[in-house]
Design an enzyme around this catalytic site. Structure first.
Site, mmCIF file in Angstrom:
data_model
loop_
_atom_site.group_PDB
_atom_site.id
_atom_site.type_symbol
_atom_site.label_atom_id
_atom_site.label_comp_id
_atom_site.label_asym_id
_atom_site.label_seq_id
_atom_site.Cartn_x
_atom_site.Cartn_y
_atom_site.Cartn_z
ATOM 1 N N LYS B 94 42.111 41.919 33.263
ATOM 2 C CA LYS B 94 42.964 40.824 32.801
ATOM 3 C C LYS B 94 43.134 40.796 31.287
ATOM 4 C CE LYS B 94 43.812 38.638 36.762
ATOM 5 N NZ LYS B 94 45.190 38.648 37.311
ATOM 6 N N GLU B 116 47.226 29.820 33.975
ATOM 7 C CA GLU B 116 46.651 29.473 35.268
ATOM 8 C C GLU B 116 45.562 30.493 35.566
ATOM 9 O OE1 GLU B 116 49.146 31.528 35.016
ATOM 10 O OE2 GLU B 116 48.457 33.135 36.320
ATOM 11 N N SER B 383 38.805 46.793 39.276
ATOM 12 C CA SER B 383 39.533 45.830 38.448
ATOM 13 C C SER B 383 38.632 44.837 37.727
ATOM 14 C CB SER B 383 40.547 45.073 39.305
ATOM 15 O OG SER B 383 39.915 44.518 40.440
#
Lengths: 261, 401
Positions: B94, B116, B383
């Protein structure tokens, strides 16, 4: 001529302003919604705006969001809303009806909306499509239904013209940066923007979002063709949802109608 | 199928019939402003230099492509490689996107950042870059996710951001997105909205993909160095789909590599209780884009079910919908139970604790490796790391601290 167009043009030729009142279909239940629609008309409402409940209403503040949730608990669908309108039309063939909702609900029922006849809904306002797009882009081209587009305080001049040319019912001017039911209207900005819109179109321009008091209504009526009231009515409907004593709503709407006269 | 990398999305933000800008009028100006800023900056040497230098010095890129010896031995049918996004600063892919978008916010002069978050990783990554620039930051998170990702909630607060728990709807990621959009409409003049996945209205799916595609670019280079050819398959989990899109994108034209996205199968796709719109959804419009969506016949968005907060989302990035329809990528689903099993197995075999999201990708090795021969090279996009999920896993395993 479409019922909405003729209603608004009659008001205009008589130098009157339009009062548009909003409720969410099926909040608290469909029978009550039908009663309220008739009460609206008796109390001076010129156009009824029916909110089509959606799971993810991103333009709504908490009051209307909760009304959507309550309606969805009753499994209210667009199909049921179209039947509600048929029922309403059994005794009222004059008051224009606008459906306000989100694109996904309408594109899931294209056939149904296409099949709507002359004595049904008069207009659709889709909150989550950019103003330069209209219902035809999504396969809805019913001559009985026109498109209402939103213009907001952040709409740039080049888009105002584009949107105005694309709208066929009225221009819905969003009074503020925010969701439904917010407060703090900037009257000067609203007046300037509505005057700017009027340079591009002869369509009636109505002001909505954030109107709470008769004072707001009176001021806005000076430079708009009418006002749209939503959250405050939805709140009153909810407060009286058990007793079903809606006199207060009738009184409130009459006061609003007087304020904009 | 024609070459697409340069052409997609089109000017209106469509990938084939998916994508677009389905937003209230108030947001159109902000989306145009963002698009113009991004298009003006993305090819400038100064911007690229700043972005890549942050990725290197602040994030710690490039992340390694690591040979998973014991997993490979377990399946005995091909080599398994791990793209170690879990080693990034803040523990997931991210951060690649937030490092890029905060630069856009800086260039646009925005003073207030909103985002969010589902699993909390994007919330942490956003609060991190906002802290670094001293910007006010607000994170919207479903109250159900606040509960199951309490560690990340605390991390976000430590970083100086405010967490707003969202109770509406299903109180998960989609509702957090609704609330962030409402904030954005209200504070549009001074606020930058850092969307955390390849979802939302154009230009977000493109921007988030581009910033994450550094992952795929590194894999191309590393594959060449480590095994002298391109991978036979790349496997990544898909919620909104940003880690998958980041690793898939540079491979779209490299047809020898299979691209496999793994959705959250929840209790099983056939039960309807899952978060797998590409496996069991239909096209619809949510959060500004047309894409595959979990919805009922009336067009209402269905509640989702997944053990993993980051995959618990009824929609998916529009480019994935397009890759599915043109047949360039395959999308499968893995159940909660299989993902949990993989979580434990990878932790024990490799000494790497994957996030529950990532565990879905690992779980798909079981069927996949049976199809491949021993010379095949498979890359799993790791991830994120699993520390944030310890409470969830412990609760399922019946352990109290």
């Amino acid at each position: 001529m479409n019922r909405l167009t003729s209603t608004l043009s009659n008001l205009k030729s008589n130098n009157q302003k339009a009062l548009v009142a909003y409720l969410v279909a099926g909040d608290p239940d469909m029978d009550t919604t039908l009663d309220l629609m008739h009460l609206f008309v008796e109390s001076g409402v010129d156009v009824i705006e029916i909110g089509v409940p959606f799971t993810d209403p991103i333009a709504e503040g908490p009051t209307i969001q909760r009304a959507h949730d309550r309606a969805l608990k009753n499994n209210i669908s667009l199909k049921m809303i179209l039947s509600l309108v048929d029922q309403f039309r059994e005794t009222n063939k004059d008051t224009p009806i606008v459906l306000m909702g989100y694109l996904n609900t309408f594109i899931s029922h294209i056939d149904m909306v296409q099949a709507t006849g002359k004595d049904g809904i008069d207009s659709i306002l889709v909150v989550d499509i950019p103003g330069e797009l209209n219902l035809e882009s999504y396969g809805i081209s019913n001559p009985n239904i026109n498109t209402i587009s939103l213009i907001s305080p952040t709409t740039k001049e080049n888009r105002v013209e584009l949107i105005a040319n694309n709208s066929t019912g009225f221009i819905y001017y969003v009074n503020l940066r925010g969701v439904t039911g917010s407060s703090n209207l900037d009257i000067t900005e609203i007046e300037n923007n509505i005057n700017r819109i009027k340079q591009y179109t002869d369509l009636p321009t109505l002001a909505g979002f954030g109107i709470k008091s008769t004072e707001d209504a009176k001021t806005l009526a000076k430079f708009s063709d009418g006002i749209i009231i939503g959250s405050s009515i939805v709140e009153m409907i909810n407060e009286a949802s058990k007793t079903k004593e809606f006199d207060r709503i009738g009184k409130y709407l009459k006061e609003m109608k007087t304020a904009i006269a | 199928m024609t070459s697409n990398k340069i052409n997609y999305p089109d000017k209106e933000g469509f990938f084939g019939e998916f994508g677009g800008k389905f937003v209230p009028e108030t947001l159109m100006y902000a989306l145009e402003e963002l698009e113009n800023t991004y298009n003006g900056l993305k090819d400038s040497e100064e911007f690229k230099k700043e972005f890549y230098s942050d990725l290197s010095a602040f994030v710690g890129r490039p992340s390694p492509l690591y040979f998973a010896q014991r997993l490979t031995e377990k399946y005995q049918s091909g080599n398994i490689w791990l793209k170690r996004e879990d080693l990034n600063h803040t523990g997931a892919h991210k951060i690649n996107n937030t490092v890029g978008q905060i630069l856009l916010a800086k260039y646009m002069g925005k003073k207030r950042i909103i985002a969010e978050t589902g699993a909390g990783q994007h919330g942490v990554a956003t609060a991190t870059v906002a802290a670094r620039l001293g910007l006010e930051c607000h994170i919207y998170m479903g109250s159900e996710d606040v509960r199951r990702q309490s560690l990340n909630v605390y991390r976000i607060k430590l970083l100086g951001a405010q967490v707003h728990a969202v109770d509406s709807g299903s109180a998960t990621l989609k509702d957090a997105l609704n609330e962030a959009m409402r904030d954005w409409v209200t504070n549009i003049d001074d606020t930058y909205y850092i969307i955390g996945s390849v979802t939302g209205p154009h230009p977000y799916p493109m921007i988030v993909r581009d910033f994450n595609s550094v992952v795929g670019q590194e894999v191309i280079k590393q594959s060449d160095e480590l095994f002298n050819k391109m991978p036979d398959a790349i496997v990544a989990c898909v919620g909104g789909g940003s880690n998958a899109m980041g690793i898939f994108y540079p491979f779209i034209d490299l047809k020898e590599t299979r691209l496999i996205g793994v959705e959250a199968g929840g209790k099983g796709v056939s039960t309807g209780e899952h978060a797998a719109p590409l496996n069991d959804g239909t096209p619809g419009v949510l959060h500004g884009a047309r894409s595959y969506l979990m919805q009922d016949e009336a067009g209402q968005v269905k509640d989702t079910k997944s053990v993993s907060a980051g995959l618990d989302y009824p929609g998916v990035g529009p480019e994935h919908s397009w890759l599915k329809d043109i047949g360039r990528a395959e999308y499968v689903a893995v159940s909660d139970d299989d993902a949990l099993k993989a979580f434990h197995e990878v932790t024990e075999l490799e000494g790497i604790m994957p996030a529950l999201e990532t565990a879905h990708a690992f779980a798909y090795l079981e069927p996949l490796m049976k199809e491949l021969d021993s010379s095949a090279n498979v890359v799993i996009n790791v991830s994120g790391r699993g520390d944030k999920d310890i409470n969830t896993v412990a609760e399922i395993d019946g352990i109290e601290f």
